[in-house]
Write a protein that holds these residues in place. Structure first.
Motif, short mmCIF file in Angstrom:
data_model
loop_
_atom_site.label_atom_id
_atom_site.label_comp_id
_atom_site.label_asym_id
_atom_site.label_seq_id
_atom_site.Cartn_x
_atom_site.Cartn_y
_atom_site.Cartn_z
N PRO A 216 68.78 -3.70 7.77
CA PRO A 216 68.15 -3.12 8.95
C PRO A 216 67.11 -2.07 8.56
CG PRO A 216 70.52 -3.26 9.25
CD PRO A 216 70.26 -3.60 7.82
N GLY A 217 66.01 -2.03 9.30
CA GLY A 217 64.95 -1.06 9.00
C GLY A 217 63.61 -1.54 9.51
N ASN A 218 62.57 -0.80 9.16
CA ASN A 218 61.20 -1.13 9.54
C ASN A 218 60.42 -1.55 8.31
OD1 ASN A 218 61.66 -0.37 12.27
ND2 ASN A 218 61.34 1.77 11.70
N TYR A 219 59.63 -2.62 8.42
CA TYR A 219 58.95 -3.17 7.26
C TYR A 219 57.53 -3.59 7.62
CZ TYR A 219 63.75 -3.60 5.55
OH TYR A 219 65.05 -3.34 5.18
N ARG A 220 56.73 -3.75 6.58
CA ARG A 220 55.43 -4.41 6.70
C ARG A 220 55.44 -5.64 5.82
NH1 ARG A 220 50.52 -0.67 5.63
NH2 ARG A 220 49.49 -2.67 5.98
N LYS A 239 44.53 -13.88 -4.04
CA LYS A 239 44.48 -14.10 -2.60
C LYS A 239 45.57 -13.25 -1.95
CE LYS A 239 43.61 -18.18 -1.25
NZ LYS A 239 43.72 -19.63 -0.99
N LEU A 240 45.26 -12.66 -0.80
CA LEU A 240 46.22 -11.77 -0.15
C LEU A 240 46.10 -11.88 1.36
CD1 LEU A 240 45.00 -8.13 0.21
CD2 LEU A 240 43.50 -9.84 -0.81
N ALA A 241 47.11 -11.36 2.03
CA ALA A 241 47.09 -11.22 3.48
C ALA A 241 47.93 -10.00 3.83
CB ALA A 241 47.65 -12.46 4.16
N PHE A 242 47.48 -9.23 4.82
CA PHE A 242 48.22 -8.04 5.22
C PHE A 242 48.07 -7.85 6.72
CE2 PHE A 242 43.95 -6.54 4.51
CZ PHE A 242 43.75 -5.53 5.44
N ASP A 243 49.00 -7.12 7.27
CA ASP A 243 48.98 -6.85 8.70
C ASP A 243 49.45 -5.42 8.91
OD1 ASP A 243 49.15 -6.84 11.47
OD2 ASP A 243 49.82 -8.92 11.55
N ARG A 244 48.77 -4.69 9.78
CA ARG A 244 49.15 -3.31 10.07
C ARG A 244 50.42 -3.23 10.91
NH1 ARG A 244 47.35 -0.08 6.35
NH2 ARG A 244 45.14 -0.40 5.91
N GLN A 245 50.82 -4.34 11.48
CA GLN A 245 51.99 -4.35 12.36
C GLN A 245 53.26 -4.06 11.55
OE1 GLN A 245 52.67 -8.16 14.11
NE2 GLN A 245 54.53 -7.55 15.18
N THR A 246 54.10 -3.19 12.08
CA THR A 246 55.41 -2.92 11.50
C THR A 246 56.45 -3.79 12.21
OG1 THR A 246 54.83 -0.65 10.95
CG2 THR A 246 57.17 -1.17 11.06
N VAL A 247 57.27 -4.48 11.43
CA VAL A 247 58.27 -5.37 12.02
C VAL A 247 59.66 -4.78 11.84
CG1 VAL A 247 56.84 -7.40 11.64
CG2 VAL A 247 58.52 -6.76 9.93
N THR A 248 60.49 -4.99 12.84
CA THR A 248 61.89 -4.56 12.81
C THR A 248 62.76 -5.79 12.98
OG1 THR A 248 61.26 -2.44 13.81
CG2 THR A 248 63.61 -3.05 13.85
#
Length: 681
Positions: A216-220, A239-248
């Motif tokens: 359990p926790g918050n992740y990117r 090659k990369l991909a990133f998202d500013r959204q934090t997922v729980t």
């Protein structure tokens, strides 16, 4: 004496009684046994053309040691046993262990089992997962087990949360296969460059990933094509991909419906199965490669004696400067470059230099130093053409000898002949379709740079009422070797392009020959028109592109009013995508991690668009109606799902060979375990 029945014959029966058995009955018995044995052997043989269906059942796990999802585990050796012989495809690339291992785990097959030996020390109170993705399949038919993950914990509890989603190419929404996808807890952005991911998974052939064993926790969430195996973004070429959204990560109970068909039209039943749904399960990461910022020379070549080619890692507004060491480089070149200025071609003007075997020169250009600053750099080259001067002279002599022989033959026959060999004409390519659409023009490509164009020697005529009239036009020079003939092409009209000899002269004095070509412009009713209204795009700069079945651009228009209009379309099936052109430079641009710049958004219309002759077609489209991973039509998706349908296709082919409708037989889906009546005999 009456003979005993055949089923009571024994080896010790008197010979005289065996001699009394009728010969006809003995032959009949032999024939029956032969038929029965043949039938048994035929049924027992595998892989015959008239055999049964291929096995569609994936291997089944019988046992694991330690048991799957065990706690308080201290052993670094794991054994997984299956119900049949299996094979493991490329475990070093497909199998992923979380947390990431600094030293590769030893993973290999052992008959009907898999052995895994972890080399790193086990961390206390940590959940470990071994994600096999689609690496496991049975040994005979290659049926994949599919997304199998084994897990255990070194502590007293095991983490069971998971997140899933898709990784797509940002520029064309192609599924990205085999890229790492991992988690970081909520930490500064520098973590992606400084330390390995916490938990990782790898995408399958559909671009789908599932990261399991999460606490359990918050992740990117990040994706990375890890070139050096350190589980962090450390090379600009990765090659990369990133998202500013934090997922729980969370979960909830849910119901899954499964439709069972009795045939291709009738539903037998609908089953409802309860399961635990882990969320989020629809993440979408758009993968890209950053633009190269370091500038350095890749190579310099002279494959043709007439020009020198320089290749750089990226372009620069300041052109390189050549200083000749065994020739005078002042005004010695005609310079061409690609639009990005990363490839530059120096055409030699002087034929004396062309015929020189070796050119010795210095090149001064701007390159990136160790601090990332652009500085002047000078390199020295000594280039010999791929085809030497001696070879060219010999080829020219052979050509002249052949010409002299031909003229002598014509002279003996009393036919017209030439006394002076003409120089080789200027080689060109006249790009003209059979029927010219009214909104296109005619391209002319020459092999060598053109020094002069005599526009008075180029003529365009249009036919009206069986008479030919002079038609205005203009020639636009794209570069030294590419020209466009532009005219007011009217639908349904006939044109004639006539070019006198010597209209084009290249830098070596070679001239074009006389040329005449008819041009038919298509009628309006031969073409279709497409209008696309894009919901929510008004005021947004958009590049709308029509694509063919190979995902290649056929037509492109730029718009900001939310509508795209395509005229003079040949009757065909098209596909549509749009690019959100944020900087309005007319092309798709990639992203950059350090500046938090995402690549420009791309959307696909989810269906083919059929354009017909003399039709005006209007389409309303909301680009945000479907998630990105469901937008690109499968017909133009190059990265197809693998293994999953392999056996189904084999069985479909088998059904056709038996004269059976496989789709009707299975009710439109693969049915495991069923056999055809013919195969059961």
């Amino acid at each position: 004496m009456t003979p005993m029945k055949n089923n009571t014959d024994t080896p010790h029966r008197p010979q005289r009684c065996r001699r009394q058995r009728p010969v006809g009955r003995w032959l009949a018995l032999t024939s029956c046994l032969t038929v029965v044995m043949t039938a048994i052997v035929s049924c027992a043989k595998m892989g015959q053309p008239d055999g049964g269906w291929f096995d569609e059942t994936p291997p089944r796990i019988l046992a694991t040691h330690p048991s799957d999802k065990s706690v308080n585990v201290s052993s670094k050796r794991i054994t997984i046993l299956f119900d049949e012989y299996i094979k493991l495809d490329n475990p070093q690339e497909k199998v992923v262990v979380s947390p990431p291992q600094q030293e590769w785990a030893d993973i290999k097959t052992q008959g009907k089992g898999i052995s895994v030996v972890l080399k790193d020390s086990l961390k206390p109170n940590t959940t470990y997962t071994i994600d096999f993705s689609d690496a496991i399949s049975d040994n005979n038919e290659g049926n994949p087990l599919g997304n199998y993950t084994y897990s255990f914990s070194t502590g007293s509890t095991i983490d069971t949360l998971q997140v899933s989603g898709y990784v797509l190419e940002a520029g064309n929404l192609e599924p990205v296969k085999g890229i790492l996808v991992g988690l970081y807890d909520s930490v500064p952005d520098a973590a992606f460059r400084q330390r390995p991911m916490l938990r990782v998974s790898r995408t399958d052939s559909r671009g789908r990933f599932v990261i399991k064993g999460i606490a359990p926790g918050n992740y990117r969430v990040f994706a990375l094509q890890d070139m050096d195996g350190n589980y962090r973004f450390s090379q600009k070429s990765e090659k990369l991909a990133f998202d500013r959204q934090t997922v729980t990560p969370t979960f909830r109970p849910d119901i899954r419906q499964d439709t069972i068909w009795s045939d291709s039209l009738r539903i037998s039943s609908i089953s409802r199965t309860s399961y635990t749904r882990f969320l989020p399960d629809d993440l979408v990461l758009r993968a890209f490669t950053e633009q190269q910022t370091e500038r350095y020379m890749l190579k310099t070549t002279r494959t043709d004696a007439r020009h020198i080619d320089m290749f750089f890692s990226r372009g620069d507004s300041v052109m390189p400067v050549i200083k000749g060491l065994n020739f005078d480089a002042r005004n010695a070149f005609v310079i061409e470059s690609t639009p990005q200025k990363d490839t530059i071609t120096y055409w030699l003007r002087d034929t004396m230099l062309v015929n020189r075997d070796t050119l010795h020169f210095e090149v001064t250009y701007r390159a990136t130093d160790s601090l990332g600053m652009m500085v002047q750099q000078t390199d020295t080259f000594e280039l010999i053409p791929k085809i030497s001067h001696a070879k060219r002279v010999k080829d020219q002599e052979n050509l002249r000898a052949k010409w002299l022989k031909e003229q002598e033959k014509r002279k003996r026959k009393g036919e017209p002949y030439e006394t002076e060999m003409r120089p080789a004409p200027l080689a060109w390519n006249f790009v003209l379709p059979g029927t010219l659409p009214p909104d296109q023009n005619i391209d002319v490509m020459t092999e060598t740079p053109v020094a002069r164009i005599d526009t008075a020697a180029v003529h365009l005529y249009v036919q009206k009422d069986s008479l030919w009239y002079v038609e205005p036009f203009r020639i636009q020079r794209r570069d030294h070797r590419h020209f466009v003939i532009k005219g007011a092409w009217r639908p349904g009209m006939e044109y004639s392009i006539e070019i006198d000899s010597a209209a084009f002269t290249d830098i070596y004095g070679a001239q074009s020959v006389k040329f005449k070509q008819g041009v038919r412009v298509g009628k309006e009713d031969q073409y279709g028109t497409l209008f696309v209204e894009m919901e929510g795009m008004k005021g947004t700069p958009v590049i709308a592109q029509l694509l063919d079945s190979s995902d290649k651009v056929v037509k492109s228009v730029s718009t900001t009013d939310g509508t795209a209009e395509f005229y003079f379309l040949n009757p065909s099936k098209y596909y549509l995508r749009i690019i959100i052109d944020r900087n309005e430079n007319g092309r798709w641009d990639t992203g950059e991690y350090d500046t938090d710049l995402q690549p420009e958004e791309v959307y696909y219309y989810p269906e083919a668009i059929e354009c017909r002759a003399n039709w005006d077609l209007s389409q309303h489209w909301n680009p945000h109606a479907l998630p990105l991973y469901r937008q690109k039509p499968m017909e133009i998706t190059k990265q197809k799902p693998e293994q999953e349908k392999k056996i189904k296709y084999q069985n479909a082919n088998r059904a056709r060979s038996l004269g059976i409708d496989y789709k009707e037989y299975t009710g439109g889906k693969t049915t495991v375990g069923k056999k055809s009546k013919k195969s059961e005999k």
